[in-house]
Each structure stands twice: as structure tokens, then as C-alpha cells.
Design an enzyme around this catalytic site. Structure first.
Site, PDB file in Angstrom:
ATOM      1  N   LYS A  80       0.860  -1.178   0.000  1.00  0.00           N
ATOM      2  CA  LYS A  80       0.000   0.000   0.000  1.00  0.00           C
ATOM      3  C   LYS A  80       0.904   1.239   0.000  1.00  0.00           C
ATOM      4  O   LYS A  80       1.941   1.242   0.689  1.00  0.00           O
ATOM      5  CB  LYS A  80      -0.854  -0.029   1.270  1.00  0.00           C
ATOM      6  CG  LYS A  80      -1.814   1.118   1.429  1.00  0.00           C
ATOM      7  CD  LYS A  80      -2.655   0.939   2.689  1.00  0.00           C
ATOM      8  CE  LYS A  80      -3.742   1.981   2.803  1.00  0.00           C
ATOM      9  NZ  LYS A  80      -4.642   1.759   3.931  1.00  0.00           N
ATOM     10  N   SER A 155      -9.436   1.351   2.870  1.00  0.00           N
ATOM     11  CA  SER A 155      -8.649   2.162   1.979  1.00  0.00           C
ATOM     12  C   SER A 155      -7.565   1.396   1.216  1.00  0.00           C
ATOM     13  O   SER A 155      -7.063   1.900   0.220  1.00  0.00           O
ATOM     14  CB  SER A 155      -7.989   3.297   2.772  1.00  0.00           C
ATOM     15  OG  SER A 155      -7.143   2.778   3.782  1.00  0.00           O
ATOM     16  N   SER A 179      -9.355  -1.001   7.009  1.00  0.00           N
ATOM     17  CA  SER A 179      -8.797  -0.871   5.654  1.00  0.00           C
ATOM     18  C   SER A 179      -8.060  -2.077   5.105  1.00  0.00           C
ATOM     19  O   SER A 179      -7.807  -2.139   3.914  1.00  0.00           O
ATOM     20  CB  SER A 179      -7.870   0.333   5.594  1.00  0.00           C
ATOM     21  OG  SER A 179      -8.640   1.476   5.428  1.00  0.00           O
TER      22      SER A 179
HETATM   23  N1  GLN Z   1     -12.996   3.418   6.401  1.00  0.00           N
HETATM   24  C1  GLN Z   1     -12.318   3.838   7.581  1.00  0.00           C
HETATM   25  C2  GLN Z   1     -12.015   5.311   7.501  1.00  0.00           C
HETATM   26  O1  GLN Z   1     -12.335   5.892   6.531  1.00  0.00           O
HETATM   27  C3  GLN Z   1     -11.081   3.016   7.807  1.00  0.00           C
HETATM   28  C4  GLN Z   1      -9.883   3.454   7.076  1.00  0.00           C
HETATM   29  C5  GLN Z   1      -8.623   2.727   7.433  1.00  0.00           C
HETATM   30  O2  GLN Z   1      -8.642   1.693   8.111  1.00  0.00           O
HETATM   31  N2  GLN Z   1      -7.503   3.281   7.016  1.00  0.00           N
HETATM   32  O3  GLN Z   1     -11.485   5.896   8.383  1.00  0.00           O
END
Ligand code: GLN
Length: 472
Positions: A80, A155, A179
Site C-alpha cells: 500500500k 482504503s 482498511s
Molecule cells: N474506512 C475507515 C475510515 O475511513 C477506515 C480506514 C482505514 O482503516 N484506514 O477511516
């Protein structure tokens, strides 16, 4: 090279790739080239990679072909795009860091290259990790390999999509509120959110520092176990990393799960859960019961406060972390932040401001303690918890992007785990009637990675979901 062998190289698991490399079925340069070719062919359809480091990858592969006896020697992988990689562009999915070239390596990356792995490139994500669909990436949405009209989750959407479309062998994602798990569930791949502190955060671009967890994503539970043994452990550069001993995670996988107590939190299976997701998890429960596991009813009463609590704490921390991107040291200035980053900076700054701090931030921290206690109590009745990852199967690109609240609600089953700092394994458990992936998560107490990997491995062996491939 024969076409058949080429495709064989592209759908290997990590364990299979290591074995084949050791048996000299092909060289690291050959397998790296096969992946670079596949990326050239498939990535334009999916948009999973932001940067492909072809020259560096081939050089690393050549070097690997001359070395011996390293655990991941010669295996191509990707990360990532939030991990600092010396000399290789690192954007965090944001135009603010469009041209940023880090001068040092994140600990996780350093450990992987020390183990002989070969970096293919950096994968797409919601900018700064903010999102559940990768639609908040400043470099365009990632398309779901199972149906290009659908999101791949977020994400770490690029990571899961690259795995599902065989453009990489394994990935490192990052999970602040789901994410790693959500994209794994949306793309029918595997992902592990580790106990907070199990893996060093040094050199990972911070989203919300008290929640961020770095973890492996891959094509099987065994692969995740092997990667975790390489990347876990104390790091002097991350004071929150744990001294807890790192076991050989792959060694414990084959144990029977007879008499394992699996808790189903009643709050997770209410009216908000899509029927097809519920049905697949019920079928998984039957499989696990067939293997001798015992199902128990448990309760996480704070479930209904999870989203509200998380969406106070995470934006508060991100508003502080993003303050360093002022255009002086890291490239572009604040005007380049996208809408979602601006929204979160405003939410967080508001929650932290004097007069509102007690009402929002402090209260959220208190509820966070309740969430942790709820899990502790549940784990006195069961060994692990089985839960949905997402309330629905993957949704369409564009469906939620103009409605931030409905996007935040996607995280209802994942954020609690981050608030409690405990580990959770996401793994495939079926497909919807329209052919979209459905996943589930196995949650355990702090530092119970061996236990949840063992349970996941036994389920994976009893089912065949991992063998399904999208038609591209
Ligand atoms: N969807 C969650 C957020 O928008 C989790 C994102 C993540 O784990 N980086 O914060």
C-alpha cells in the site's frame, strides 16, 4: 516461455512461490518479469498500482538469484502506498505527496527486503487512508476485479485488487478502522489486522496513530502467517511496538479446532446486516461446527456507539498528523488536500477545540474503554468471535461517494476491533447471487494471532473459495 507456465507463475501463493523458487523451477528474475508483464496488461483496467518500480524490481530479483537461504528470497510483492520506501515515490494516495521520494525505509519494508522479497510497486489507496472504497484516492478509483463497475473496498483497495487479479503474490496493507479487512472481503482475498503494537508503524504515513495497524494481505492464511513472522516484533523506532515474543505463526496452523468456542455477538446480526452476507456466515458457522467448534451467544453492547466513537477519535488524530503537510518539507501545500481530508481535518479540529474537547474527544475516549471492556467480557465466554466484515457485499462505484455518512456506516463491524486494539483475520466465505465476494472476520483477544490464524486456516482448508478467480 510457454503461456501455460506463465499463468502458473501468476497465480501462485507465497508458499508455492517460495517452494518453486527453491526447487529452481524458475528464477526470481523470471517470476518478477511475469508479474511486471501482468501488471502492464491488467493494471490499466483496475488502477491498483500507483507506481511500478520495474528497474528496481529487476535489480533486486537479479540480486536475489545470487543469494541463498532467506525466508522470502526472490518473491515479488507490493505495498500500500503509505510505506516509506527509500528512493521510490510514496504518495499516501494524495496529490500533496505526488512527487515525494522518501529518504529512508519503513521498518516493515526493510524487514521484507532483508528477507529477500522483491518490491514490484506501490498500490493505490484512499488518500491518507481516509475511506472505505478507494474513491477518495487523488489518483482515481480502484476497480473491483470481480466486476469493474464496483468498488474494491478501501482504503487498501489497490492491495486487495492487485492480489485478486494476480498482479502480485502478497501485499502489506494498513488498517485503522477496517482498511485491510474491508478490501479483502470485497475482493475475496485474505487480510490480517494485527494487535496494536504487534508490527512497527515506523515509516508508515500516519492516519490515526492510536489505531493504525500494519499487516499482511495475501492469497491464503498460511501466506499471512509466514509474512507476519517476518514483519512482527519490537522496533526501537516505534515506542508502541510490543516486546511480546514473535512465534512461528505458520507452525500452529494445523491444530484441530475441536471444542474451540466461537462467539456470535448478537448485536452484529441484527436488521442492518444484508441477508446474503448473513446467509454466507451462517453457512460458515455450519462448516466450523462440523469441525468440532462450539457456537456461543455473546454480546458487545457498545456496538451501536462504534461509528460515532471512531469518527471522533480518528479525525482528531488525523487533524494533528496532517498538520505537518504544510508545503515546507513534503512537497505540495495544504490547498492540495482533497475534500475528504479537509472534512476530517475540520471534524478533528472541532472535536479537539477547547469547549468541545470534553463533550466529544474525552467522551469518545471513555466509550473506547467500554468497547475494550465489552470484548474482554465476551472473551471470557468464547475463544474467538465470528463477525461480518461489511454489512453488504461490494457496492457500485459512485453509490456512496456523495453521502459521507453512508460511507462511514460501512465500517460498523470493523472499527470496534481497532478501538479495542485486538487482532482480526478477514477471509472469503462465498459470493453473492450476482457473483460479488463476501468475507467474514475472526476476531481474537490481544496477541491471539496464532489462534485466529489457526481457526481461519481450518475453515479455508474445508472450503474452496480461494481457488475462485475473477475473469479478466
Ligand atoms: N474506512 C475507515 C475510515 O475511513 C477506515 C480506514 C482505514 O482503516 N484506514 O477511516
Amino acid at each position: 516461455m510457454l503461456q501455460k507456465e506463465y499463468f502458473k507463475m501468476n497465480d501462485l501463493t507465497l508458499i508455492e512461490a517460495i517452494r518453486a523458487l527453491r526447487e529452481k523451477k524458475f528464477s526470481s528474475v523470471e517470476i518478477t518479469k511475469a508479474y511486471l508483464d501482468r501488471i502492464k496488461k491488467i493494471n490499466p483496467k483496475i488502477n491498483a498500482y500507483l507506481t511500478v518500480c520495474e528497474d528496481e524490481a529487476l535489480k533486486a530479483a537479479e540480486r536475489a538469484d545470487k543469494l541463498r537461504d532467506l525466508p522470502l528470497l526472490g518473491v515479488p510483492f507490493s505495498m500500500k502506498d503509505i510505506y516509506s520506501t527509500e528512493g521510490i515515490r510514496t504518495t499516501a494516495g494524495s496529490k500533496v505527496l505526488d512527487k515525494y521520494i522518501p529518504p529512508y525505509n519503513a521498518t516493515v519494508y526493510q524487514k521484507l527486503i532483508d528477507a529477500g522479497a522483491v518490491l514490484l510497486g506501490k498500490t493505490n489507496c484512499d488518500a491518507w487512508g481516509h475511506g472505505a472504497s478507494t474513491e477518495n484516492s487523488d489518483f482515481g478509483v480502484v476497480k473491483n476485479p470481480w466486476n469493474l463497475e464496483y468498488v474494491a473496498g478501501g482504503s487498501s483497495g489497490g492491495s486487495a485488487a492487485a492480489l485478486a487479479s494476480d498482479m502480485t503474490i502478497f501485499e502489506i496493507g494498513e488498517d485503522t478502522g477496517g482498511s485491510i479487512r474491508l478490501p479483502s472481503s470485497f475482493c475475496s482475498t485474505f487480510g490480517l489486522k494485527v494487535t496494536y503494537g504487534r508490527v512497527s508503524r515506523y515509516g508508515a504515513i500516519a492516519y490515526a496513530s492510536s489505531l493504525d495497524s500494519m499487516g499482511p494481505m495475501g492469497k491464503s492464511v498460511e501466506d499471512l502467517s509466514l509474512i507476519l513472522s517476518v514483519i512482527a516484533g519490537k522496533d526501537e523506532r516505534d515506542a508502541t511496538s510490543s516486546y511480546n515474543k514473535v512465534p512461528d505463526y505458520a507452525a500452529g496452523l494445523k491444530k484441530s479446532i475441536k471444542n474451540l468456542k466461537i462467539g456470535l455477538p448478537r448485536e452484529f446480526y441484527g436488521s442492518g446486516l444484508d441477508g446474503e452476507v448473513k446467509d454466507k456466515i451462517e453457512k460458515a458457522v455450519n462448516v466450523l461446527e462440523g469441525q468440532g467448534a462450539e457456537i456461543v451467544d455473546v454480546s458487545i453492547p457498545s456496538t451501536e456507539y462504534g461509528i460515532a466513537t471512531y469518527y471522533i477519535i480518528a479525525p482528531s488524530e488525523t487533524s494533528s498528523n496532517l498538520a505537518r503537510y504544510d508545503g515546507i518539507r513534503f512537497g505540495n501545500g495544504r490547498e492540495v488536500f482533497g475534500d475528504e481530508a479537509k472534512r476530517r481535518i475540520m471534524l478533528g479540529t472541532y472535536a479537539l477545540s477547547s469547549g468541545y474537547y470534553d463533550e466529544y474527544y474525552l467522551k469518545a475516549q471513555k466509550v473506547r474503554t467500554l468497547v475494550r471492556k465489552d470484548f474482554e467480557k465476551a472473551f471470557t465466554k468464547c475463544d474467538v468471535i465470528l463477525a461480518p466484515v461489511s454489512p453488504t457485499p461490494p457496492f457500485k462505484i459512485g453509490e456512496k461517494i456523495n453521502d459521507p455518512l453512508s460511507m462511514y456506516l460501512v465500517d460498523v463491524y470493523t472499527v470496534l476491533v481497532n478501538l479495542a486494539g485486538i487482532p482480526s483475520l478477514a477471509l472469503p466465505c462465498g459470493f453473492s447471487k450476482t457473483g460479488l465476494p463476501i468475507g467474514m472476520q475472526i476476531i481474537g483477544p490481544q496477541f491471539s494471532e496464532s489462534l485466529i490464524l489457526n481457526a481461519g486456516y481450518q475453515y479455508e482448508k474445508a472450503t474452496n473459495w480461494r481457488k475462485e478467480k475473477p475473469k479478466l
